[in-house]
Design a protein around this motif. Structure first.
Motif, PDB file in Angstrom:
ATOM      1  N   SER A   1      45.614  30.438  28.156  1.00 35.55           N
ATOM      2  CA  SER A   1      44.661  31.429  27.663  1.00 35.55           C
ATOM      3  C   SER A   1      43.672  31.832  28.751  1.00 35.55           C
ATOM      4  O   SER A   1      43.182  32.973  28.767  1.00 35.55           O
ATOM      5  N   THR A   2      43.368  30.909  29.664  1.00 30.33           N
ATOM      6  CA  THR A   2      42.437  31.254  30.750  1.00 30.33           C
ATOM      7  C   THR A   2      43.017  32.347  31.645  1.00 30.33           C
ATOM      8  O   THR A   2      42.282  33.210  32.124  1.00 30.33           O
ATOM      9  N   TYR A   3      44.323  32.317  31.852  1.00 28.30           N
ATOM     10  CA  TYR A   3      44.954  33.344  32.680  1.00 28.30           C
ATOM     11  C   TYR A   3      44.836  34.708  32.007  1.00 28.30           C
ATOM     12  O   TYR A   3      44.608  35.723  32.682  1.00 28.30           O
ATOM     13  N   ALA A   4      44.988  34.729  30.698  1.00 32.63           N
ATOM     14  CA  ALA A   4      44.853  35.995  29.963  1.00 32.63           C
ATOM     15  C   ALA A   4      43.438  36.546  30.097  1.00 32.63           C
ATOM     16  O   ALA A   4      43.246  37.753  30.305  1.00 32.63           O
ATOM     17  N   VAL A   5      42.440  35.683  29.995  1.00 34.03           N
ATOM     18  CA  VAL A   5      41.048  36.122  30.104  1.00 34.03           C
ATOM     19  C   VAL A   5      40.764  36.641  31.509  1.00 34.03           C
ATOM     20  O   VAL A   5      40.105  37.678  31.690  1.00 34.03           O
ATOM     21  N   MET A   6      41.244  35.941  32.521  1.00 39.94           N
ATOM     22  CA  MET A   6      41.025  36.362  33.907  1.00 39.94           C
ATOM     23  C   MET A   6      41.551  37.772  34.147  1.00 39.94           C
ATOM     24  O   MET A   6      40.888  38.607  34.769  1.00 39.94           O
ATOM     25  N   LEU A   7      42.737  38.043  33.637  1.00 39.76           N
ATOM     26  CA  LEU A   7      43.343  39.355  33.834  1.00 39.76           C
ATOM     27  C   LEU A   7      42.628  40.431  33.023  1.00 39.76           C
ATOM     28  O   LEU A   7      42.473  41.566  33.479  1.00 39.76           O
ATOM     29  N   SER A   8      42.187  40.082  31.828  1.00 39.32           N
ATOM     30  CA  SER A   8      41.464  41.037  30.987  1.00 39.32           C
ATOM     31  C   SER A   8      40.181  41.498  31.672  1.00 39.32           C
ATOM     32  O   SER A   8      39.838  42.692  31.643  1.00 39.32           O
ATOM     33  N   GLU A   9      39.488  40.572  32.306  1.00 35.70           N
ATOM     34  CA  GLU A   9      38.261  40.931  33.020  1.00 35.70           C
ATOM     35  C   GLU A   9      38.542  41.920  34.142  1.00 35.70           C
ATOM     36  O   GLU A   9      37.777  42.869  34.367  1.00 35.70           O
ATOM     37  N   ASP A  10      39.649  41.720  34.848  1.00 34.03           N
ATOM     38  CA  ASP A  10      39.944  42.588  35.986  1.00 34.03           C
ATOM     39  C   ASP A  10      40.387  43.980  35.554  1.00 34.03           C
ATOM     40  O   ASP A  10      40.185  44.952  36.289  1.00 34.03           O
ATOM     41  N   VAL A  11      40.984  44.094  34.395  1.00 29.06           N
ATOM     42  CA  VAL A  11      41.305  45.433  33.874  1.00 29.06           C
ATOM     43  C   VAL A  11      40.015  46.236  33.699  1.00 29.06           C
ATOM     44  O   VAL A  11      39.945  47.422  34.059  1.00 29.06           O
ATOM     45  N   GLU A  12      38.981  45.595  33.187  1.00 26.40           N
ATOM     46  CA  GLU A  12      37.695  46.277  33.010  1.00 26.40           C
ATOM     47  C   GLU A  12      37.072  46.642  34.350  1.00 26.40           C
ATOM     48  O   GLU A  12      36.467  47.708  34.496  1.00 26.40           O
ATOM     49  N   ARG A  13      37.188  45.756  35.347  1.00 28.04           N
ATOM     50  CA  ARG A  13      36.622  46.058  36.667  1.00 28.04           C
ATOM     51  C   ARG A  13      37.351  47.242  37.309  1.00 28.04           C
ATOM     52  O   ARG A  13      36.738  48.065  37.991  1.00 28.04           O
ATOM     53  N   LEU A  14      38.660  47.339  37.097  1.00 32.91           N
ATOM     54  CA  LEU A  14      39.409  48.477  37.635  1.00 32.91           C
ATOM     55  C   LEU A  14      38.944  49.791  37.012  1.00 32.91           C
ATOM     56  O   LEU A  14      38.784  50.799  37.705  1.00 32.91           O
ATOM     57  N   LYS A  15      38.719  49.779  35.720  1.00 38.18           N
ATOM     58  CA  LYS A  15      38.273  50.997  35.044  1.00 38.18           C
ATOM     59  C   LYS A  15      36.884  51.411  35.522  1.00 38.18           C
ATOM     60  O   LYS A  15      36.583  52.604  35.645  1.00 38.18           O
ATOM     61  N   GLU A  16      36.041  50.429  35.807  1.00 36.04           N
ATOM     62  CA  GLU A  16      34.714  50.746  36.353  1.00 36.04           C
ATOM     63  C   GLU A  16      34.828  51.376  37.730  1.00 36.04           C
ATOM     64  O   GLU A  16      34.133  52.351  38.048  1.00 36.04           O
ATOM     65  N   ALA A  17      35.723  50.836  38.559  1.00 33.58           N
ATOM     66  CA  ALA A  17      35.918  51.397  39.904  1.00 33.58           C
ATOM     67  C   ALA A  17      36.473  52.812  39.823  1.00 33.58           C
ATOM     68  O   ALA A  17      36.157  53.663  40.667  1.00 33.58           O
ATOM     69  N   ALA A  18      37.296  53.072  38.817  1.00 35.65           N
ATOM     70  CA  ALA A  18      37.882  54.410  38.671  1.00 35.65           C
ATOM     71  C   ALA A  18      36.817  55.466  38.429  1.00 35.65           C
ATOM     72  O   ALA A  18      36.969  56.623  38.844  1.00 35.65           O
ATOM     73  N   LEU A  19      35.749  55.096  37.762  1.00 32.87           N
ATOM     74  CA  LEU A  19      34.686  56.066  37.476  1.00 32.87           C
ATOM     75  C   LEU A  19      34.098  56.648  38.761  1.00 32.87           C
ATOM     76  O   LEU A  19      33.726  57.819  38.811  1.00 32.87           O
ATOM     77  N   LEU A  20      34.005  55.824  39.811  1.00 28.11           N
ATOM     78  CA  LEU A  20      33.435  56.295  41.076  1.00 28.11           C
ATOM     79  C   LEU A  20      34.320  57.343  41.742  1.00 28.11           C
ATOM     80  O   LEU A  20      33.832  58.162  42.527  1.00 28.11           O
ATOM     81  N   LEU A  21      35.624  57.300  41.428  1.00 30.17           N
ATOM     82  CA  LEU A  21      36.562  58.218  42.078  1.00 30.17           C
ATOM     83  C   LEU A  21      36.504  59.622  41.491  1.00 30.17           C
ATOM     84  O   LEU A  21      37.066  60.555  42.057  1.00 30.17           O
ATOM     85  N   ARG A  22      35.828  59.791  40.389  1.00 36.80           N
ATOM     86  CA  ARG A  22      35.735  61.113  39.765  1.00 36.80           C
ATOM     87  C   ARG A  22      34.769  62.033  40.506  1.00 36.80           C
ATOM     88  O   ARG A  22      34.799  63.248  40.314  1.00 36.80           O
ATOM     89  N   GLU A  23      33.924  61.484  41.349  1.00 36.26           N
ATOM     90  CA  GLU A  23      32.960  62.283  42.105  1.00 36.26           C
ATOM     91  C   GLU A  23      33.613  62.769  43.395  1.00 36.26           C
ATOM     92  O   GLU A  23      33.978  61.976  44.255  1.00 36.26           O
ATOM     93  N   ILE A  24      33.765  64.089  43.535  1.00 36.92           N
ATOM     94  CA  ILE A  24      34.513  64.647  44.665  1.00 36.92           C
ATOM     95  C   ILE A  24      33.645  65.611  45.482  1.00 36.92           C
ATOM     96  O   ILE A  24      32.566  66.021  45.051  1.00 36.92           O
ATOM     97  N   ASN A  25      34.161  65.977  46.651  1.00 34.19           N
ATOM     98  CA  ASN A  25      33.440  66.896  47.532  1.00 34.19           C
ATOM     99  C   ASN A  25      34.193  68.206  47.743  1.00 34.19           C
ATOM    100  O   ASN A  25      33.971  68.911  48.734  1.00 34.19           O
ATOM    101  N   LEU A  26      35.101  68.550  46.823  1.00 33.53           N
ATOM    102  CA  LEU A  26      35.870  69.782  46.970  1.00 33.53           C
ATOM    103  C   LEU A  26      34.937  70.988  46.998  1.00 33.53           C
ATOM    104  O   LEU A  26      34.065  71.131  46.146  1.00 33.53           O
ATOM    105  N   GLY A  27      35.141  71.854  47.993  1.00 32.88           N
ATOM    106  CA  GLY A  27      34.293  73.035  48.155  1.00 32.88           C
ATOM    107  C   GLY A  27      33.259  72.880  49.240  1.00 32.88           C
ATOM    108  O   GLY A  27      32.529  73.823  49.561  1.00 32.88           O
ATOM    109  N   THR A  28      33.204  71.698  49.837  1.00 36.14           N
ATOM    110  CA  THR A  28      32.201  71.463  50.885  1.00 36.14           C
ATOM    111  C   THR A  28      32.689  71.921  52.248  1.00 36.14           C
ATOM    112  O   THR A  28      31.905  71.993  53.189  1.00 36.14           O
TER     113      THR A  28
END
Length: 481
Positions: A205-232
């Motif tokens: 069960s600890t392995y499942a929890v470890m992986l679940s936490e990292d799924v959330e961290r990936l989604k948080e990192a994805a939010l930063l990628l939505r900010e772009i500089n197109l048009g600069t």
């Protein structure tokens, strides 16, 4: 033998012969000659190719809306981009994944392929750029310096969620095993020494929890990628672009890609800063470290089969030796370990490349892109392999695990509240010296009855917190110490 027919194209450095049937042009051809580094083209990353096509499509639509690009050319560019995003012409993206020029060769490869396909759609020959030009029309209002980092972010955003899906499936496999093994008693270990009892289900069960936490961290990192500089354009000032272009291009890109992108608040900063890539790489390293730790555990717990831990059995995938008959190795965890080592190394590469940027541009985004996409793709494939070829088929050696608990000195810890720390320590020492079981010595010395000991050794008693009435206050205090 038929003779190859070429067409002549011209750039800043002069004329050059390009294969007549090639969708790429002179800029791409020079890049192929200049950067024979890995032998691997950018076509290996279809998310990147699709992102480039989405950007070029959005740019053509925005320029058409602003009256800068006529509808006939815009429509041809859009149709060419839609074909590429549907999977066509990816083999025409031929520049090496590692290249100088801050991604210019990748951008020009896209411009030329889209231009030449658009020319065909308009009824013209490839290379007939007087009708539709790679730079003048496909690259209108753009620079490599805003197209390339935006493409990297779109591609990374898309691929992150596929990695998150693979991690989620792996997590569910561990959750299923945790349920299957919930009543399998075993010894927990700290520093590879016997500690206290637990269940194999708790361990999984600890392995499942470890992986679940990292799924959330990936989604948080994805939010930063939505900010772009197109048009600069070149450095963030928007030179050569219409004042409304950035907003319109961003809106069109959202419609084309489905990714809720937004223009960065400071475009000069956004053009030179690679912080979002560093952040994502750090999360990927975190995922890799956890996966590697899990695989280390699986290899150790399955070691043997008779001279090691031998607590679990991994599925047999292939013969393990050319000389030792019957040997089967933990090859699936081993390959995931190696992926983790690669990802950790990629993170260091990305760190150095991001730090090496100077003034208004980072010239090293191609190696950032290559390292990021390798990490994401290999982690995803590693998760799928670990799930399908290993975790789903794991079995437990239940009797062996139970015998380990009964033979372990670590079980003496559970006796502390019942017979006192000092008595438990004496029992443990006697067991070590004689090779006998702790339970035998407890019964022999009359420290507990057989019924009391049987109750104590039940899995649900040994592996969960519970209220205990100590036999002596001094023993309770000693146990706390």
């Amino acid at each position: 033998m038929s003779q190859r027919i070429d067409r002549t194209e011209h750039d800043l450095l002069g004329d050059k012969q390009v294969p007549a049937d090639a969708y790429y042009g002179v800029h791409t051809l020079r890049a192929m000659e200049n950067f024979p580094i890995t032998g691997t083209s950018i076509a290996i990353y279809p998310d990147l190719i699709n992102a480039l096509a989405a950007i070029k499509q959005a740019a053509a639509q925005a320029n058409n809306q602003l009256g800068l690009l006529d509808s006939q050319r815009a429509d041809a560019i859009v149709r060419a981009c839609e074909e590429i995003r549907a999977g066509r012409l990816h083999n025409a993206f031929v520049v090496d994944v590692i290249q100088g020029g801050a991604g210019t060769s990748t951008n020009m490869n896209a411009n030329e392929v889209i231009a030449n396909r658009a020319l065909e759609l308009l009824g013209h020959a490839k290379g007939d750029y007087q009708h539709l030009d790679p730079c003048e029309h496909v690259n209108m209002s753009q620079s490599t310096n805003d197209v390339y980092p935006t493409a990297l972010k779109l591609a990374a955003y898309t691929s992150i969620f596929r990695l998150a899906d693979a991690l989620t499936i792996l997590r569910r496999a561990f959750e299923a095993k945790a349920v299957e093994f919930r009543d399998v008693l075993k010894m927990g270990r700290t520093q590879l020494q016997d500690a206290v009892p637990m269940t194999l289900g708790q361990e999984f069960s600890t392995y499942a929890v470890m992986l679940s936490e990292d799924v959330e961290r990936l989604k948080e990192a994805a939010l930063l990628l939505r900010e772009i500089n197109l048009g600069t354009t070149a450095i963030g000032t928007g030179t050569n672009a219409h004042p409304e272009y950035a907003a319109r291009a961003c809106g069109q890109l959202y419609e084309v890609s489905g990714i809720p992108v937004m223009i960065a608040p400071n475009l000069i900063e956004a053009t030179q800063d690679c912080g979002a890539f560093v952040q994502l790489s750090g999360v990927l390293k975190r995922v890799a470290v956890k996966l590697s730790k899990i695989c280390n555990d699986l290899r150790l717990l399955s070691s043997g089969p008779r001279a090691g831990f031998g607590e679990i059995n991994l599925p047999s995938r292939l013969a393990g030796s050319s000389i030792m008959p019957g040997k089967v190795n933990p090859v699936i965890p081993e390959v995931v370990n190696q992926i983790a080592f690669e990802v950790i190394g990629n993170d260091m590469t990305i760190t150095f490349a991001a730090e090496a940027g100077q003034l208004q541009l980072n010239a090293f985004e191609p190696i950032i892109a290559h390292s990021l996409f390798k990490s994401i793709n290999h982690l995803r494939q590693g998760c799928q392999t670990l799930t399908e070829h290993c975790v789903l088929g794991i079995t437990a050696n239940r009797e062996h695990l139970r015998a380990n608990v009964e033979n372990s000195i670590g079980i003496a810890t559970a006796l502390n509240p019942h017979i006192g720390h000092a008595s438990a320590a004496e029992v443990a020492s006697a067991a070590i010296a004689s090779g006998r079981r702790v339970a035998e010595i407890v019964l022999e010395r009359g420290l507990m009855s057989a019924e009391e000991l049987t109750e104590l050794l039940r899995p649900e008693v040994l592996t969960q917190p519970r209220l205990i009435q100590p036999t002596k206050i001094e023993d309770w205090c000693s146990a706390l110490v």
